[in-house]
Design an enzyme around this catalytic site. Structure first.
Site, short mmCIF file in Angstrom:
data_model
loop_
_atom_site.label_atom_id
_atom_site.label_comp_id
_atom_site.label_asym_id
_atom_site.label_seq_id
_atom_site.Cartn_x
_atom_site.Cartn_y
_atom_site.Cartn_z
N ALA A 98 -21.37 -54.42 9.87
CA ALA A 98 -21.07 -55.69 8.80
C ALA A 98 -20.03 -56.85 9.09
CB ALA A 98 -20.44 -54.67 7.61
N HIS A 146 -14.78 -45.53 13.72
CA HIS A 146 -15.71 -44.68 12.90
C HIS A 146 -16.64 -44.34 13.82
CE1 HIS A 146 -17.45 -49.13 12.98
NE2 HIS A 146 -16.47 -49.46 12.09
N ASP A 194 -13.00 -46.13 5.21
CA ASP A 194 -13.49 -47.52 5.59
C ASP A 194 -14.05 -48.16 4.39
OD1 ASP A 194 -14.34 -49.59 7.23
OD2 ASP A 194 -16.12 -48.51 7.83
#
Length: 396
Positions: free
Chosen positions: A147, A223, A281
């Site tokens: 993203a 992540h 996140d």
């Protein structure tokens, strides 16, 4: 000044054990007593713990873009006011405000805002502490952008980073970058010299390059499983290296969406509870209704527990820290001590602040959270101040 508090008759999760029916005393914002016996000194307020509740060190979220309508990139005092005041609802007592790849001026504004807010506003609030900034991008791989807006991605630039760190007043604590975009590991080496965490993320690197990056100073993985080269038995990629390399502490989004429950269990089995850090996140839609929200200049559609770009790419999460803890209990059957490690202790150690945060220890900041047996937050204390009490906690 924070009032003196006594929490009594509760299971206390310390570094080495769980003390049953224990007592924790708080004075001047610090933990003054951890005992199996009631302290003799008086306290201005006593908190009777609900049955079967557990006292954990306050959770530390080192990778959070926003929530409750706020986003770090909004670059406003109200944004950080909201994050600081609302995060205790999920057991979070301190956090790193996290940026996203954007036009350089927008990143600068977010960094300056964090510096100015911390200096001017934080001390007057009773909420979660801003420990610093996690700079996620723009020094990442366009092949694994996720993203992160591709138009603003660029190779590592030490001079640009120095400029940003000056604007941030030294608050940047973690930098997510792709080692293949960092020529001669110049930025990684600079970060190591400055005691800043170099985190490998949004990267398509192979295991050999990552091992070399670790030798240069990289010590963290952003992540796990997301926006990185996959595992193959002949080329372990980022995932395999993150799991098997002892030099990397690894973040995990334990929402059951960014990673399958079995993948979360695998991470726990591979890294143990000493080298795994739960993160959210999360983006601004956390705590809000389903709908369309902005994230990094992009439209994100939130339905249920997922946040997606128009092409189906995951765009942050709407996870809360206590939910991640509950999921890990369900996915792995881990202990409360493990939960304290992966939600607080490991983050504090990685940030170099374990002397004041990350465990229920006399002399440390009174950052504490009382949770139910299924990790629902009952009460959160930030630096000795009661920052959140659940509506269900009538007996407190």
């Amino acid at each position: 000044m924070a009032e003196s508090l006594l929490i009594k008759d509760i299971a206390i999760v310390t570094e080495n054990e769980v003390i049953k029916n224990g007592y924790v005393g708080i004075n001047d914002g610090k933990i003054s007593t951890v005992s199996t016996e009631r302290p003799k000194e008086p306290y201005s307020k006593e908190i009777q713990a609900p049955a079967d509740s557990v006292l954990l060190p306050g959770m530390i979220d080192i990778h959070i873009h926003g929530g409750y309508g706020a986003d770090t990139m909004d670059a406003s005092f109200s944004t950080l006011d909201i994050m600081s005041s609302r995060l205790p609802e999920e057991g979070t007592t301190s956090f790193l405000a996290t940026t996203i790849t954007q036009e350089h001026g927008n990143i600068s504004q977010a960094l300056v805002n964090a510096r100015e807010w911390k200096a001017a506003e934080e001390s007057s609030l009773l909420g979660a502490e801003l420990l610093g900034i996690h700079l996620e991008g723009p020094f990442v791989s366009p092949k694994r952008a996720g993203a992160q807006p591709k138009e603003w991605i660029r190779p590592s630039d030490v001079e640009l980073f120095k400029k940003w760190q000056q604007e941030a007043g030294g608050l940047i604590k973690i930098v997510t970058l792709a080692p293949e975009e960092d020529q001669h590991f110049e930025l990684i080496r600079h970060l190591k010299d400055e005691s800043i965490i170099a985190s490998m993320g949004h990267t398509d690197a192979d295991s050999a390059l990552l091992s070399d990056a670790a030798k240069a100073g990289a010590s963290h993985m952003t992540h796990l499983y997301n926006a990185m080269s996959p595992f193959h038995h002949r080329e372990p990629g980022v995932i395999g290296t993150a799991l098997a390399h002892d030099g990397f502490v690894t973040e995990l989004i334990a929402d059951g969406i960014h990673s399958h429950p079995l993948a979360a269990k695998l991470a726990f089995l591979a890294k143990g509870s000493s080298k795994l850090i739960l993160i959210t996140d999360s983006m601004r839609a956390k705590g809000l209704k389903d709908g369309v929200y902005e994230f990094g200049g992009q439209s994100v559609t939130v339905r249920g527990r997922t946040a997606l770009l128009s092409d189906g790419t995951l765009a942050g999460s709407i996870l809360k820290m206590n939910e991640g803890a509950r999921h890990m209990r369900e996915f792995t059957n881990c202990s409360w001590t493990d939960i304290a490690n992966i939600t607080s202790e490991n983050a504090a150690k990685q940030l170099g602040i374990f002397d004041r945060k990350g465990s229920v220890t006399v002399g440390k900041d009174a950052d504490l959270v009382i949770v139910s047996s299924d990790c629902e937050v009952i009460l959160t204390i930030c630096r000795g101040n009661i920052a959140f009490i659940s509506k269900e906690a009538d007996q407190i």
